[in-house]
Design an enzyme around this catalytic site. Structure first.
Site: not given
Ligand code: GLN
Length: 535
Positions: A381, A507, A509
């Site tokens: 992400c 994600h 994970e």
């Molecule tokens: N801050 C980033 C976004 O909002 C990544 C979010 C995250 O890593 N979950 O896109």
């Protein structure tokens, strides 16, 4: 209709109620029972999505896009049963529903009160996970008995048992039996008080799970049983698992906890089969190799902030019969002292999800180090955003390229706000959340890992890869290896000519399981293991 198990906690917090509830789920599932987990959190936030990791630890995301407590991650990892938005309710969410009804006029003429309105709403929420596909609902109540916030929940449970019938509801209380070194003995008094508190509310626990550092001998067990009014066989001892949290179900199995539960609830169950589970734990215990993985994040000191990532790395390590040693690296420390020294022992580098500007330049330096030194890199992400920014700045030479999350004025917004996010004002529950399909590109590292073209992964973000730069990136070797089926959103990138360099918008994970490690974590740890030989 299903039977219900409620798990409460007493004496102190952090007794591992979540792992306890998850472990009970493993055992009942292994007996052929269909289970579902649920968690109530007594705080007033509608969900934990707006809380920072210091307050709350990781925010776990479900397929259907709920931002939830990290215990749901334990439930899924332990049992393999997919959770959903009904599996986690906060007091805030309960009150929000009631206040919306009140404003609509649903209670017209009535005074809206904690009893019966809040308690009824809680009882209905418990039933929201029940169906004829479920034999047992295992519901954990967050917080500690005696907290002001917990009261409406406990009162609701008392009513719930009355409604469902005594034989259909079981109360398990997780408690602490401290050992006093000076006295040379364990002490049962705090547990007696805690059970007393429950009884004041009208709840009589059927089983006690006693966290302890010393064995509870026969006499102590008798005493606990007598004073707390719980059968001796239902006084269960719970030690800290020495190697892995996945030992807890085995420890419980040795005490036949599942049989005690099955007998009390009058369930019909098959024989226990924990072979795959035992094999996993054996692999963890007997792992001979070690691989160092650096997690470069904002919350290096907080174990819970990246809980699912830690677990996914452990699952992947066990797959390779290796122990994963996690090096928690502060991104700001890299900003202060450079990446070389801090990351020199890392066999693999992972930058996890994150928000905002603190530590960002350190994360970008970590990516640069991984890319240039050909150390396996996994960007998740925000970690993918960092990889894209680093590549833009240092390979494409787009000076000061950035994400508009941190620099709205940047000349090269290689990561920018998603179109649908531009009109959104509220912060709570408004990110791109939950499972979305993704199509993988043939011949890529990502496609090889998954072994299929179509995947589904869970998201939680507002910003995305800017397609205006796609051609430049791809020409220079940062390849798009996964995208949304309509081709509009870039979900995965990787670098050619690198041992392993993958960035993912989602994600992964959240979907790794001990006996079924996530393919990307599996291959990342595999590549990192190869790196250990190069040092
Ligand atoms: N801050 C980033 C976004 O909002 C990544 C979010 C995250 O890593 N979950 O896109």
């Amino acid at each position: 209709m299903p039977k219900y198990i409620f798990v409460t906690g007493g004496v102190v917090s952090s007794l591992g109620k979540g792992i306890t509830a998850a472990s009970i789920g493993v055992l009942l599932k292994s007996r052929g029972l269909r289970i579902v987990h649920q968690k109530f959190d007594p705080y007033l936030n509608v969900d934990p999505g707006t809380m920072n990791p210091y307050q709350h630890g990781e925010v776990y995301v479900t397929d259907d896009g709920a931002e939830t407590d990290l215990d749901l991650g334990h439930y899924e990892r332990f049992t393999g049963v997919t959770t959903n938005k009904n599996c986690n309710y906060t007091a805030g969410r309960i009150y929000d529903a009631i206040i919306k009804k009140e404003r609509r006029g649903d209670y017209l003429g009535g005074t809206v009160q904690v009893v019966p309105h809040v308690t009824t709403e809680i009882c209905n929420s418990i039933r929201s996970v029940a169906s004829n596909e479920v034999d047992v609902v295992i519901c954990e109540i967050g917080g500690t008995v005696g907290d002001i916030e917990s009261l409406p929940f406990l009162e609701a449970l008392r009513q719930f048992r009355l409604q469902e019938g005594r034989n259909n509801v079981l109360f398990i209380h997780v408690t602490l039996i401290p050992y006093l070194k000076m006295a040379g003995e364990i002490k049962t008094k705090p547990t007696q008080h805690s059970v007393g508190k429950l009884r004041e509310i009208g709840i009589m626990p059927d089983m006690l799970i006693c966290r302890t550092e010393k064995h509870i001998d026969k006499d102590a067990r008798k005493k606990i049983s007598l004073f707390c009014n719980v059968d001796e066989e239902a006084v269960i001892e719970a030690f800290d698992a020495p190697h892995s949290i996945y030992e807890v179900p085995l420890d419980f199995a040795a005490q036949d906890i599942d049989q005690v539960i099955i007998d009390i609830l009058g369930l019909r169950a098959g024989r226990r089969n924990l072979k795959a589970w035992r094999d996993y734990v054996d692999r963890v215990i007997n792992a001979e190799k070690t691989v160092n993985i650096a997690i470069v994040g904002k919350y290096s000191e907080l174990l819970d902030a990246y809980k699912s990532i830690h677990e996914s790395l452990n699952h992947a390590g066990a797959f390779h019969s290796a122990k994963v040693k996690i090096l928690s690296v502060s991104a700001e420390e890299i900003e202060r002292n450079g990446a070389d020294k801090i990351l020199k022992d890392a066999d693999g580098i992972l930058v996890p999800g994150g928000f905002g500007g603190r530590g960002v330049e350190g994360k970008i330096l970590a990516v640069k180090y991984a890319r240039e030194n050909k150390v396996p890199y996994f960007g998740i992400c925000y970690g993918m955003h960092m990889a894209v920014i680093e590549f833009a700045r240092n390979v494409l030479k787009l000076e000061c390229a950035d994400t508009t999350e941190n620099n709205g004025e940047t000349k090269y917004p290689v990561i920018h706000l998603m179109e649908e996010q531009k009109r959104i004002m509220n912060l709570g529950g408004t990110m791109r959340l939950g499972a979305f399909p993704c199509t993988l590109k043939k011949g890529t590292v990502a496609r090889k890992a998954y072994g299929k073209d179509q995947i589904s992964e869970r998201h939680r973000h507002r910003y995305e890869y800017n397609n205006d730069y796609r051609e430049q990136f791809e020409k220079a070797g940062l390849v798009v290896c996964g995208e949304s089926p309509d081709g509009m959103l870039v979900e995965m990138v990787e670098i050619e000519n690198h041992p392993w360099f993958v960035g993912v918008q989602f994600h992964p994970e959240f979907k790794s399981r001990p006996v079924d490690p996530h393919p990307l974590f599996r291959d990342f740890v595999g590549a990192s293991l190869k790196q250990t030989g190069k040092k």
